[in-house]
Every structure is written in structure tokens, then in C-alpha cells.
Scaffold this active site. Structure first.
Site, PDB file in Angstrom:
ATOM      1  N   LEU A 535       0.816  -1.210   0.000  1.00  0.00           N
ATOM      2  CA  LEU A 535       0.000   0.000   0.000  1.00  0.00           C
ATOM      3  C   LEU A 535       0.851   1.262   0.000  1.00  0.00           C
ATOM      4  O   LEU A 535       0.447   2.291  -0.522  1.00  0.00           O
ATOM      5  CB  LEU A 535      -0.907   0.014   1.238  1.00  0.00           C
ATOM      6  CG  LEU A 535      -1.918  -1.126   1.349  1.00  0.00           C
ATOM      7  CD1 LEU A 535      -2.665  -1.054   2.663  1.00  0.00           C
ATOM      8  CD2 LEU A 535      -2.905  -1.078   0.187  1.00  0.00           C
ATOM      9  N   GLY A 538       6.729   4.056   4.596  1.00  0.00           N
ATOM     10  CA  GLY A 538       7.088   5.196   5.417  1.00  0.00           C
ATOM     11  C   GLY A 538       8.447   4.995   6.038  1.00  0.00           C
ATOM     12  O   GLY A 538       9.189   4.068   5.706  1.00  0.00           O
ATOM     13  N   PHE A 540       9.245   3.976   8.924  1.00  0.00           N
ATOM     14  CA  PHE A 540       9.390   2.784   9.752  1.00  0.00           C
ATOM     15  C   PHE A 540       9.247   1.488   8.952  1.00  0.00           C
ATOM     16  O   PHE A 540       9.415   0.408   9.481  1.00  0.00           O
ATOM     17  CB  PHE A 540       8.344   2.788  10.873  1.00  0.00           C
ATOM     18  CG  PHE A 540       8.680   3.739  11.971  1.00  0.00           C
ATOM     19  CD1 PHE A 540       9.981   4.116  12.228  1.00  0.00           C
ATOM     20  CD2 PHE A 540       7.669   4.261  12.763  1.00  0.00           C
ATOM     21  CE1 PHE A 540      10.292   4.997  13.248  1.00  0.00           C
ATOM     22  CE2 PHE A 540       7.971   5.139  13.793  1.00  0.00           C
ATOM     23  CZ  PHE A 540       9.294   5.510  14.028  1.00  0.00           C
ATOM     24  N   GLY A 541       8.900   1.607   7.676  1.00  0.00           N
ATOM     25  CA  GLY A 541       8.788   0.405   6.866  1.00  0.00           C
ATOM     26  C   GLY A 541       7.549   0.415   6.000  1.00  0.00           C
ATOM     27  O   GLY A 541       6.705   1.308   6.075  1.00  0.00           O
ATOM     28  N   PRO A 542       7.391  -0.614   5.137  1.00  0.00           N
ATOM     29  CA  PRO A 542       6.261  -0.679   4.211  1.00  0.00           C
ATOM     30  C   PRO A 542       4.974  -1.133   4.900  1.00  0.00           C
ATOM     31  O   PRO A 542       4.994  -1.716   5.984  1.00  0.00           O
ATOM     32  CB  PRO A 542       6.711  -1.719   3.174  1.00  0.00           C
ATOM     33  CG  PRO A 542       7.645  -2.602   3.946  1.00  0.00           C
ATOM     34  CD  PRO A 542       8.339  -1.730   4.939  1.00  0.00           C
ATOM     35  N   VAL A 543       3.854  -0.870   4.221  1.00  0.00           N
ATOM     36  CA  VAL A 543       2.531  -1.287   4.685  1.00  0.00           C
ATOM     37  C   VAL A 543       1.868  -2.090   3.580  1.00  0.00           C
ATOM     38  O   VAL A 543       1.905  -1.699   2.407  1.00  0.00           O
ATOM     39  CB  VAL A 543       1.652  -0.075   5.057  1.00  0.00           C
ATOM     40  CG1 VAL A 543       0.302  -0.524   5.594  1.00  0.00           C
ATOM     41  CG2 VAL A 543       2.356   0.790   6.090  1.00  0.00           C
ATOM     42  N   LYS A 557       1.491  -3.281   8.916  1.00  0.00           N
ATOM     43  CA  LYS A 557       2.696  -2.452   8.946  1.00  0.00           C
ATOM     44  C   LYS A 557       3.886  -3.348   9.292  1.00  0.00           C
ATOM     45  O   LYS A 557       3.913  -3.960  10.352  1.00  0.00           O
ATOM     46  CB  LYS A 557       2.516  -1.343   9.982  1.00  0.00           C
ATOM     47  CG  LYS A 557       3.741  -0.506  10.295  1.00  0.00           C
ATOM     48  CD  LYS A 557       3.362   0.497  11.376  1.00  0.00           C
ATOM     49  CE  LYS A 557       4.564   1.250  11.907  1.00  0.00           C
ATOM     50  NZ  LYS A 557       4.181   2.176  12.990  1.00  0.00           N
ATOM     51  N   ASP A 654       3.677  13.324  15.934  1.00  0.00           N
ATOM     52  CA  ASP A 654       3.927  13.207  14.497  1.00  0.00           C
ATOM     53  C   ASP A 654       2.623  13.342  13.716  1.00  0.00           C
ATOM     54  O   ASP A 654       2.302  12.520  12.852  1.00  0.00           O
ATOM     55  CB  ASP A 654       4.609  11.876  14.170  1.00  0.00           C
ATOM     56  CG  ASP A 654       5.327  11.923  12.818  1.00  0.00           C
ATOM     57  OD1 ASP A 654       5.618  13.030  12.347  1.00  0.00           O
ATOM     58  OD2 ASP A 654       5.596  10.858  12.242  1.00  0.00           O
TER      59      ASP A 654
END
Length: 845
Positions: A535, A538, A540-543, A557, A654
Site C-alpha cells: 500500500l 514510510g 518505519f517500513g512498508p505497509v 505495517k 507526528d
């Protein structure tokens, strides 16, 4: 002696004066609130006929919390200590202390409740212009009217009958199309509960609904010839209902001298109360449904209802206990039952306990076709989120969430409910109900076959020799590695956390275990984390989008190994978000930690994140001004919950467009709590040397000094508000081919055109200019340099609905805003987004 007599006289006179003052303080002869006469402290207003009273009351005197006060309307009862409350203004936002410094007042044509800090926590929310003679009048029928003038003929601007709580009074015209009544959450908590009374537009019936979706009782259709509902009320002829479909309202009248009221009870029953003339006490003469076990979720999750038990029909299923509540001495099961020992997804040791003759609600189950009951049991054991199953005619039903609405029936009725239990629960549960099918796991059933004495002796010899060899081995091993263990003890905190996540699961502050999913279920759900299922990505990593075995769409996530979010942030996000329950916050469904993998499983948002639509030249046209205002208002409500209304005060740290997710109705939900910080009740600010967040959204005091407060989020919200208005991204803003600050450009626009020039061209003029200019004004108040100059979230909520007399913002210095070349990477986010590539960590100065 004469002096004594004089002293006694003056003392007596003083006592009389004291009590006369107190009486005047505790009651008021008027039935009206005016601009010059607000309501505060122990003052009340009373209807002209001395029937109803309105003022600050504790909704449940003597119960916890004792310092929560509400604007309550109640029957005036001089000789009774029981409050008969019929309406509450601020059901969700009580006044917490400071009773004498809180005010219910008329301001700008609205009835507004301000707490002790002069924050507006409730308002009638009118935008219409009105005269300076607006008054609120309490009538003898229990209606509070806001009138545009001092006379009874003045225009009615607002009435409490249009906003009922849990009580329906005779003569009140309730609007169709929305819940007529909503129950209290509990007997001492008047906030909206799970049960509501509605009108079914298809059948024109009164229906009762659980949790906004599950209908469990109906009055029967409206009979237009008899002017009544077919099945309610079943007794008495004093009530006469009227359903007006042309004007979209329903009402009822009373044809006797007795007083009636209909109450949607917190336990899920609609109750009809009657009070005879000149009597103080009420009697309940009718309830629906009559059988308490017909009320959906009456006994809560894993509670079993038995209608033959007159005193308390609820009991917990074997292996479960009633949780501790704020009312432990009451037989209240609305909190459901909790496990004595939590499941740890141990297929070898988990067992099933059979409960016979149970009426089941299979509406929330996963159905699988199978010809064998053993296959059904094994399918449940293989699924870590399966709590129970039942087998019926070739169909296997599995509960992958809590089981609701369990009802005990007579012998040879209903179904057998197989409840999954952890091994320690088995011995304590077997004495309660049928021992059948206690253990149908293949691994455990095979143990019962080893009854041969020779086999037992051989097994015993092997076990003893193995234990002896193991003991000798471990004694030697202990001597070799004990010193190394001591030296590494300070370095094992994170590894220990990892073991807890793997073996024991995360236990939250209330001792409840959070759902842990297996990697073997997640890999096929995401097609092995394929690009087709991706999807977005970011910091912190992919989703990924995934479909769980129960058919539910989720967003997963996957934290990258290089992510700055370690186990501390991961565990923080899981524990924090699982407890946050608000319609404008994203819902966490579970997590997974196996090996190097750390995964969070969220509800899936089909409309992706706000930045995907807002910053796309084509998709941004889908966001008209009404949708943008809906997103703004929803985000403020979610932020208000975090700052003021949740169990903890939470600073998000954030807040940005990529962390605002949109559901199928474009309702916004705040996401990503990995960097959130919990504040104490009286804590104002905090500091950190680890700065996490996204440049361009950070407040100056946080980016430069590491100072955290609620006002840090307010600054981020101000930047987000400017993005929504302009359609421009704060971290990549270019104006006239020059890198520029969006905040600076907004200030320039406000000074020159009152914010008009910043409006997104994609809106094509289809917006309220007054609303847009007001939003620009509010945004600039939020991005002021000094935290004390920024408004609170409650003030922002009030400003968005009341744009009069906004303070003048001070010019920001924009010292902490980075230009485009200082931003790293480009956003690839096309869906559910957790963090951008601009996620940053720096050392504070």
C-alpha cells in the site's frame, strides 16, 4: 445575664440569615438563563410549575467519580434523595471539579458550558445571527428552549427535545432518521452506552439496537388505522403514540393524571415508568424485551445468560472471571468476562471445553464447510485468534473475536459450544459443566492410548535417564557461562522484551492480553509481502494490504530492520493504541513478532491516507470543501480525545497528512502512535534528547530544544490545516519557483488578502469563503512561536463552530522550517500510511 441574652439573640439572627442565604444560593426563583444571569455552582433554574429543575449535578451521587458534574434536567423532588434525571447536556464532557467557577451562559446567541479554565466543553452550536436578548427557558413539559427574545412568542433557536439522551418525555417530538434515545454507559456513567432506540424506516417499527448495528427487539409495525405499534406498549391504554412520516417525527401523549416517562436503560431494556399524582416514587410498569436474555450482549463477552435465574441471569463461561469494575458490588456484566489464563497459541496444550444446550449468535463467526467435527476442532487450533467453535450439520463456525449473546437453554436444545482454554484452566473448569470433548486435540488424545504397563516402564526409564543426563549437563554448563551471563545482563533488556512478545504476548495495564497473530497466517494473507499488496512505505517500513483467514481486510505495517522504531516504540504503540477507543482514531487489531519480523495489524482504510488525495493533482478534486471540513472537524475531535478525554493525556508528536487515514465514508482517523508520549494528569510539558517526527510539522521548541507539550501537536495541527486549505505540502512547498515556507506564505496571504490567495485552486470556488478565512486564521494561531500563544484543542473545537472575536495571531519566525532540499526522499505512499521517509532523529541542543 442581659449581655448573654443579647448574644443569643444575635447568634439566632445570624443563623437565620445564614440559612436564608443558603436557600437563595441553592435554588433560583427563575426559569430562565439570560446573558446577564448565567448558571453556576449550586444555582438552578426551575420550570414555572415547579416540575423540572436544571443545574449542575453529579449524575450518580455517592458513586465514582464523585467530582464529575453535568448539566442535568430532572424532576424536582423535594422529599427524595434519588435524582430522576431526564436530560443531560454534556454527557461526554463532565465538569471535573471547579464547580463554582464553571458557567452555563448565553454567548454569541448560543448556550455554552465553560469549565473552570474557561474552556467551552459543550455548546448548542448555532451559527445563525440573533439578537442580544437570547434566553434559555425551562418549560413545564421538560423542554429547554433557546429563544431569540424574552417573550414566549419569540423564535425558538434550539430545543433540548431535539437532542434527547436516554429519556423520552410525553409531548417530545423525536426526529426520525437517527437514534431516538441512547442509553447510559452504566448506572453511574451517563456517557452514551451501547443500546439505542430507533425507528426502522422499512417497517416503521420501534427497534432496539446494540452498538449501532445489531437489532434485537422490535415493537412490530406501525398500525396507521389504530394509531399505535403492534407490540408496544402491551399493557395500559394511557399512552397514545403518533408517527408522522411527512414531518419525520414520532411522539406520544398521556391521557391520565399520572406522570410517565420511557427510558432506554443501560442494561438494554426499554422501560416504562409511572408515578401517581402527588407521589414521590416511580414504579416500572412495562419493559421490553421482557426476557433479559433477549437483550443483545446483556451478559457481555463470554457471559452466559440463563433466564430461569431470577436474581442474576449472568455467569461467566468456565475459565473466565467477571472483571473488576467501578461497581463491583452490582451485578453488572456490561464489561463482559475475561480469561483466567490467556491463550498463548499453544496448539499442543490448548484444550476445548464443551458447554451443552447453548443458544448461539453466529453473526460474527467465520464459517467453514467440513464433514468432520475433528477437522473443525483442528481448524480452530491452527488459528491463533480462534476462541471457540461449534459444529452444525457439516458447517464449522469459529469465533475469532469475543463470543457475545450466549444463552443457556433447557436440555436437548441449542448447540454444544466448544470453548478454547489454556491448559491451567482445564482442571478448574471441568467441575462446572459437561466433561464431554474436553480434549480433542490429536496430540493430547494420543496420550490416552499409552496404557500398556511395559510401555509405561520403558517411557519412565527413558524419562529418568534423560533427566539425569540433563542435570549433569546443566550443572557443568552453569559453571562455564554464569560469569558471561552476569556481564551481559545489562544488555539484554530488548532481547527480554522480544522473548515476552514471542512467548507470553503483550499484557496491557489492565492485565489483558493483546492479540498475537502467527507469521504463518500473515504471509499468505499478504501474498508473501508481494509488491501487488503493497500500500505504501514510510520511515518505519512498508505497509501491505492483507486478508486474514476469517476474511477480514487489514493493513499490515512491517517494520524494516533498519527502522528507528525498535521494540520500545513497537511495544509502546501496541499497548497505547489498543486502549484508545474513538471513532477518529485508527483501530489496532493485533501484532506479530517472530524472529526479526515485527508487524502491526490495523483495520483497513479503503480511502487510504489524506496525503494520497490531497497532494495529487487529479485526486485532490475529490476533496471538496465539505469533505475537507469533515476531515478537519474529525481530526480535531480525535486530537481532543488524545489530549483531554482519554484515560491518559497523550501527545502524538507526528501529526501530519500521511498519518490521517480515511475510511469508506471519508471519516478521518489519526494513526501511528509509535512516537506518542503519555503525560500525567497535571504535567504541562516534558523534554527529550531524542527528537522524532517530521520537519516542517515540528514546533520550534520541540525541534530546537526537545520540549514536548500538547502545544507541540497544536503546531502540527496548524500546519496540517494550512495543507488542507491550500492543497500544498508543507515539506515541499514552492512559490514563484522559489523554495518557500508554507507557514510564511500563509502569513503573507493573511496579511494581504485575509487568506484568500492560499486557497486550493482545485476547489474551483465551491467553498464558504467565511469558513476558509476562519480556518486560515485558526491555523496561524496554532503556528505561533510561543506555546502559550497557541490555543488548546478545546478552544480550536469552539473556534471552528464560532468564528467571532478570534484573537489576532502573532507573526511566526519560521526558524525551524526546512526547505525542499533538506527533505529526504519522495513519498511513494499510495495508501495506508504510517510514516514518511522524512522521519528524523536528531540530538537536541
Amino acid at each position: 445575664m442581659e449581655i448573654c441574652k443579647k448574644n443569643v439573640f444575635f447568634i439566632y439572627l445570624g443563623v437565620l440569615m445564614f440559612f436564608s442565604i443558603q436557600v437563595s444560593n441553592f435554588s433560583s426563583a427563575t426559569d430562565t438563563i439570560t446573558t446577564d444571569q448565567p448558571l453556576s455552582g449550586t444555582h438552578t433554574i426551575v420550570s414555572n410549575g415547579d416540575i423540572f429543575e436544571l443545574g449542575f449535578f453529579n449524575a450518580a451521587p455517592g458513586f465514582y467519580p464523585r467530582n464529575a458534574y453535568y448539566i442535568c434536567m430532572l424532576y424536582k423532588q423535594v422529599f427524595s434523595s434519588t435524582l430522576t434525571i431526564v436530560w443531560i447536556a454534556n454527557r461526554e464532557y463532565p465538569v471535573r471539579g471547579g464547580l463554582f467557577s464553571s458557567h452555563l451562559m448565553i454567548s454569541n446567541g448560543n448556550l455554552i458550558l465553560q469549565n473552570e479554565r474557561n474552556k467551552a466543553i459543550w455548546s448548542t452550536g448555532l451559527n445563525s445571527s440573533s439578537s442580544n436578548d437570547v434566553q434559555a427557558v425551562l418549560l413545564d413539559n421538560g423542554n429547554l428552549e433557546l429563544r431569540d427574545g424574552p417573550n414566549s412568542s419569540a423564535a425558538v433557536l434550539w430545543r433540548s427535545f431535539d437532542h434527547p439522551s436516554d429519556t423520552w418525555l410525553p409531548g417530545a417530538k423525536l426526529k426520525l432518521g437517527s437514534p431516538l434515545l441512547t442509553s447510559w454507559k452504566s448506572s453511574t456513567d451517563p456517557s452514551p452506552g451501547q443500546y439505542s432506540l430507533e425507528v426502522d424506516s422499512k417497517t416503521n417499527s420501534l427497534v432496539m439496537v446494540w452498538n449501532g448495528s445489531k437489532s434485537y427487539w422490535s415493537s412490530g409495525p406501525w398500525d396507521d388505522r389504530l394509531k399505535t405499534f403492534k407490540g408496544f406498549p402491551e399493557t395500559g391504554t394511557d399512552l397514545s403514540f403518533k408517527l408522522n412520516l411527512n414531518e419525520s417525527y414520532i411522539t406520544y401523549t398521556v391521557s391520565s393524571t399520572s406522570t410517565y416517562r420511557l427510558v432506554m436503560g443501560f442494561s438494554g431494556q426499554l422501560m416504562q415508568y409511572k408515578r401517581e399524582a402527588n407521589a414521590q416514587e416511580w414504579s416500572m410498569i412495562e419493559s421490553a424485551p421482557k426476557d433479559r436474555c433477549e437483550v443483545y450482549n446483556y451478559c457481555g463477552s463470554f457471559g452466559i445468560c440463563n433466564n430461569k435465574s431470577q436474581k442474576d441471569p449472568c455467569r461467566c463461561a468456565p475459565g473466565f472471571n467477571k472483571p473488576l469494575t467501578e461497581e463491583p458490588y452490582l451485578n453488572i456484566f456490561y464489561g463482559g468476562c475475561v480469561r483466567k489464563t490467556y491463550l498463548r497459541c499453544n496448539k499442543e496444550n490448548d484444550t476445548f471445553f464443551a458447554i451443552d444446550n447453548i443458544k448461539l449468535d453466529t453473526g460474527s463467526t467465520t464459517a467453514v464447510w467440513t464433514s468432520l467435527v475433528m477437522a473443525c476442532a483442528n481448524a480452530c487450533l491452527d488459528n491463533c485468534v480462534c476462541n471457540a467453535y461449534t459444529y452444525d450439520g457439516g458447517k464449522c463456525f469459529m469465533w475469532t473475536t469475543n463470543a457475545f449473546n450466549l444463552q443457556q437453554l433447557d436440555a436437548n436444545q441449542g448447540h454444544t459450544f466448544f470453548l478454547r482454554l489454556a491448559a491451567p484452566n482445564t482442571s478448574t473448569a471441568t467441575s462446572n459443566i459437561s466433561p464431554a470433548a474436553l480434549n480433542i486435540s490429536p496430540a493430547t488424545s494420543n496420550k490416552a492410548k499409552t496404557k500398556d504397563p511395559k510401555v509405561r516402564r520403558i517411557v519412565l526409564a527413558v524419562v529418568l535417564s534423560s533427566l539425569l543426563a540433563a542435570a549433569v549437563f546443566f550443572v557443568g554448563l552453569y559453571c562455564c557461562i554464569s560469569s558471561r551471563i552476569r556481564t551481559k545482563r545489562t544488555q539484554t533488556d530488548e532481547k527480554q522484551q522480544s522473548r515476552e512478545l514471542l512467548e507470553g504476548g503483550i499484557i496491557d495495564d489492565d492485565g489483558e492480553q493483546i492479540c498475537h497473530l502467527n507469521l504463518r497466517d500473515i504471509i499468505p494473507a499478504t501474498n508473501a509481502f508481494s509488491e501487488e499488496n503493497k500500500l505504501g512505505e514510510g520511515g518505519f517500513g512498508p505497509v501491505y494490504k492483507g486478508k486474514l483467514p476469517n476474511g477480514m481486510d487489514v493493513a499490515i505495517k512491517r517494520l524494516s530492520k533498519q527502522s528507528s522504531q525498535g521494540l520500545t516504540e513497537f511495544k509502546n504503540e501496541v499497548i497505547l493504541i489498543i486502549k484508545l477507543q474513538h471513532k477518529n482514531l485508527v483501530r489496532l487489531l493485533g501484532y506479530c513478532v517472530e524472529g526479526d519480523e515485527k508487524l502491526l495489524i490495523y483495520e483497513y482504510m479503503p480511502n487510504k491516507s489524506l496525503d494520497v488525495l490531497l497532494f495529487d493533482s487529479l485526486k485532490c478534486r475529490e476533496l471538496d470543501w465539505d469533505k475537507r471540513m469533515k476531515i478537519i472537524n474529525g481530526t480535531t475531535r480525535g486530537l481532543q480525545y488524545l489530549h483531554e478525554d482519554s484515560r491518559h493525556r497523550i501527545i502524538h508528536r507526528d501529526l501530519k497528512a500521511s498519518n490521517i487515514l480515511l475510511d469508506d465514508e471519508m471519516n478521518p482517523k489519526i494513526s501511528d502512535f509509535g512516537t506518542a508520549r503519555i503525560f500525567g494528569c497535571k504535567q504541562i510539558d516534558d523534554s527529550t534528547q531524542r527528537i522524532v517526527g517530521t520537519f516542517g510539522y515540528m514546533s520550534p521548541e520541540y525541534a530546537l530544544g526537545g520540549v514536548i507539550s500538547e502545544k507541540s501537536d497544536i503546531y502540527s495541527f496548524g500546519v496540517l490545516l494550512l495543507e488542507i486549505i491550500s492543497g500544498k505540502k508543507a515539506t515541499r512547498f514552492v512559490h514563484n519557483d522559489q523554495k518557500y515556507s508554507l507557514v510564511a506564505y500563509a502569513w503573507e496571504s493573511w496579511c494581504e488578502t485575509e487568506g484568500v490567495s492560499i486557497i486550493d485552486e482545485a476547489l474551483c470556488g465551491s467553498y464558504s469563503l467565511k469558513e476558509v478565512m476562519s480556518c486560515v486564521h485558526i491555523a496561524l494561531l496554532c503556528v505561533q512561536d510561543h506555546p502559550k500563544d497557541r490555543p488548546t484543542i478545546s478552544q480550536i473545537v469552539y473556534m471552528l463552530s464560532n468564528d467571532n472575536n478570534l484573537p489576532i495571531p502573532k507573526q511566526p519566525t519560521f526558524s525551524n522550517v526546512l526547505t525542499g532540499d533538506q527533505q529526504s526522499g519522495s513519498s511513494k505512499l499510495s495508501s495506508f500510511s504510517i510514516n514518511e521517509a522524512t522521519q528524523t532523529e536528531i540530538e537536541a541542543r
